[in-house]
Design a protein around this motif. Structure first.
Motif, PDB file in Angstrom:
ATOM      1  N   THR A 291      -6.282   0.779  -3.611  1.00 51.84           N
ATOM      2  CA  THR A 291      -5.243   0.059  -4.350  1.00 51.84           C
ATOM      3  C   THR A 291      -4.874  -1.233  -3.634  1.00 51.84           C
ATOM      4  O   THR A 291      -4.724  -2.286  -4.270  1.00 51.84           O
ATOM      5  CB  THR A 291      -4.005   0.949  -4.527  1.00 51.84           C
ATOM      6  OG1 THR A 291      -4.378   2.131  -5.249  1.00 51.84           O
ATOM      7  CG2 THR A 291      -2.909   0.227  -5.297  1.00 51.84           C
ATOM      8  N   MET A 292      -4.728  -1.172  -2.322  1.00 54.35           N
ATOM      9  CA  MET A 292      -4.412  -2.388  -1.572  1.00 54.35           C
ATOM     10  C   MET A 292      -5.552  -3.399  -1.680  1.00 54.35           C
ATOM     11  O   MET A 292      -5.310  -4.610  -1.773  1.00 54.35           O
ATOM     12  CB  MET A 292      -4.085  -2.046  -0.120  1.00 54.35           C
ATOM     13  CG  MET A 292      -2.796  -1.258   0.036  1.00 54.35           C
ATOM     14  SD  MET A 292      -2.149  -1.148   1.739  1.00 54.35           S
ATOM     15  CE  MET A 292      -3.415  -0.164   2.543  1.00 54.35           C
ATOM     16  N   ALA A 293      -6.789  -2.919  -1.674  1.00 53.76           N
ATOM     17  CA  ALA A 293      -7.927  -3.825  -1.851  1.00 53.76           C
ATOM     18  C   ALA A 293      -7.857  -4.509  -3.213  1.00 53.76           C
ATOM     19  O   ALA A 293      -8.032  -5.728  -3.324  1.00 53.76           O
ATOM     20  CB  ALA A 293      -9.234  -3.047  -1.704  1.00 53.76           C
ATOM     21  N   MET A 296      -5.455  -7.333  -3.502  1.00 55.45           N
ATOM     22  CA  MET A 296      -5.906  -8.567  -2.861  1.00 55.45           C
ATOM     23  C   MET A 296      -7.157  -9.145  -3.524  1.00 55.45           C
ATOM     24  O   MET A 296      -7.743 -10.106  -3.030  1.00 55.45           O
ATOM     25  CB  MET A 296      -6.165  -8.310  -1.373  1.00 55.45           C
ATOM     26  CG  MET A 296      -4.951  -7.799  -0.633  1.00 55.45           C
ATOM     27  SD  MET A 296      -5.178  -7.725   1.158  1.00 55.45           S
ATOM     28  CE  MET A 296      -4.922  -9.447   1.568  1.00 55.45           C
ATOM     29  N   GLY A 297      -7.586  -8.533  -4.628  1.00 56.06           N
ATOM     30  CA  GLY A 297      -8.762  -9.033  -5.323  1.00 56.06           C
ATOM     31  C   GLY A 297     -10.069  -8.668  -4.675  1.00 56.06           C
ATOM     32  O   GLY A 297     -11.097  -9.310  -4.910  1.00 56.06           O
ATOM     33  N   LEU A 298     -10.071  -7.604  -3.865  1.00 62.04           N
ATOM     34  CA  LEU A 298     -11.272  -7.153  -3.164  1.00 62.04           C
ATOM     35  C   LEU A 298     -11.822  -5.895  -3.824  1.00 62.04           C
ATOM     36  O   LEU A 298     -11.058  -5.046  -4.290  1.00 62.04           O
ATOM     37  CB  LEU A 298     -10.965  -6.864  -1.693  1.00 62.04           C
ATOM     38  CG  LEU A 298     -10.326  -8.008  -0.906  1.00 62.04           C
ATOM     39  CD1 LEU A 298      -9.968  -7.537   0.508  1.00 62.04           C
ATOM     40  CD2 LEU A 298     -11.247  -9.215  -0.848  1.00 62.04           C
ATOM     41  N   GLU A 299     -13.135  -5.774  -3.831  1.00 61.26           N
ATOM     42  CA  GLU A 299     -13.755  -4.565  -4.355  1.00 61.26           C
ATOM     43  C   GLU A 299     -13.614  -3.442  -3.328  1.00 61.26           C
ATOM     44  O   GLU A 299     -13.954  -3.627  -2.164  1.00 61.26           O
ATOM     45  CB  GLU A 299     -15.243  -4.803  -4.637  1.00 61.26           C
ATOM     46  CG  GLU A 299     -15.518  -5.658  -5.861  1.00 61.26           C
ATOM     47  CD  GLU A 299     -15.130  -4.953  -7.151  1.00 61.26           C
ATOM     48  OE1 GLU A 299     -15.234  -3.707  -7.213  1.00 61.26           O
ATOM     49  OE2 GLU A 299     -14.732  -5.651  -8.096  1.00 61.26           O
ATOM     50  N   PRO A 300     -13.114  -2.275  -3.736  1.00 63.34           N
ATOM     51  CA  PRO A 300     -13.071  -1.139  -2.811  1.00 63.34           C
ATOM     52  C   PRO A 300     -14.467  -0.846  -2.267  1.00 63.34           C
ATOM     53  O   PRO A 300     -15.468  -1.019  -2.959  1.00 63.34           O
ATOM     54  CB  PRO A 300     -12.565   0.016  -3.682  1.00 63.34           C
ATOM     55  CG  PRO A 300     -11.796  -0.659  -4.779  1.00 63.34           C
ATOM     56  CD  PRO A 300     -12.529  -1.942  -5.058  1.00 63.34           C
TER      57      PRO A 300
END
Length: 314
Positions: A291-293, A296-300
């Protein structure tokens, strides 16, 4: 009479109508071209606009409280935390993994994956974690700034030294002010803070005791100091706060498969997050890192077992 071909008057009508449509279409294209200029620039601006829609925040502040049971939030005097609950997305019934103790759960929270799925690591082995991708890894690989404030010495091992700046703290107001000064000066993209309370007071005085609730009020005040620092840094409108824990407890212990041992809160508050939203169960501590990823617009990471809680986004 049946016409095999369109009659002349119908042909003229269709030509006029099609001509008007073509003029409108060309006019729209001309207007778009004059407004956007270079087609490549237009595509770039569209991508930037999409990023603004899909990425809720440029900064995350994660605050973890060791031993903070979800069963004890409602009765606690924690005005800052409860304002975040009212203005954000939350649940008091996220579940930690077994055993309901600190290391396996903190490492799972930051790595999105239980110990047994991390290269066969056992629940109390702290060595193999250094080779497993964490949220710190994703942020650092994306060229964004990381900082990890931690109270418990062992917890520092969840993050390799090269993946984030690591700073030792205590669960007191002086450390909260230290964290605040850092945020104001450096404005990191990802700030993680883990206080080693109220676990100690739970073991000595009992979960749900007067001393336990008093410690929660004290911790709320530390959270308020950190929140004010984000405002003072001028990044409040682009920040999401994530609050959670490693496990709960009951009487003077934890570690068993009891509800109060495994029940932890999850609170997500800030830009792009629904207000007053109760996140539906089931929820796992594995879901926090993905979820935090996503925030920030990051792929898990593909090795992670948890899922991003996209239902919390507006």
């Amino acid at each position: 009479m049946v016409f095999r071909k369109k009659p002349p008057f119908l042909k003229r009508t269709l030509l006029k109508r099609n001509s008007r449509i073509l003029k409108i279409y060309l006019g729209v294209l001309f207007f778009a071209a004059t407004c956007t200029g270079n087609p490549k620039t237009d595509v770039s601006s569209q991508v930037d606009s999409l990023r603004k829609i899909t990425i809720p925040a440029e900064h995350i502040v994660f605050i973890g409280l060791d031993g903070w049971g979800g069963a004890f939030v409602s009765k606690a005097d924690m005005p800052t935390v409860k304002r975040m609950v009212a203005g954000g997305a939350s649940s008091l019934d996220m579940r930690c993994i077994m055993p309901s103790i600190s290391w396996p759960n903190w490492s799972t929270l930051f790595c999105g994956t239980p110990p047994e799925k991390r290269n066969g690591e056992t629940s109390n082995n702290v060595s193999d974690i250094m080779n497993f991708p964490s949220i710190f890894t994703l942020v650092q690989n994306s060229k964004m700034t990381n900082v990890f404030f931690h109270d418990w010495d062992v917890l520092g091992k969840v993050c390799p030294d090269e993946k984030a700046e690591k700073i030792k703290i205590n669960s007191n107001i002086n450390s909260a002010r230290k964290i605040a000064a850092f945020i104001i000066e450096k404005k990191p993209a990802f700030t993680a803070v883990v206080f080693d309370e109220p676990d100690h007071i739970g073991h000595s005085k009992g979960w749900g005791s007067k001393a336990y609730y008093a410690k929660l009020t004290e911790l709320n005040n530390l959270i308020a100091i950190i929140e004010q620092a984000v405002k003072d840094a001028g990044i409040y409108d682009s920040t999401v706060f994530v609050l959670s824990a490693d496990h709960g407890g009951n009487f003077r212990g934890h570690g068993q498969n009891f509800k109060k041992h495994r029940q932890i809160p999850i609170i997500i508050y800030g830009r792009g997050i629904k207000s007053g939203y109760t996140i539906p169960s089931p929820l796992s501590i594995c879901d926090i890192a993905p979820t935090m990823a996503a925030i920030m617009g990051l792929e898990p990471h593909p090795k992670w077992a948890g899922r991003p809680l996209k239902e919390v986004f507006k």
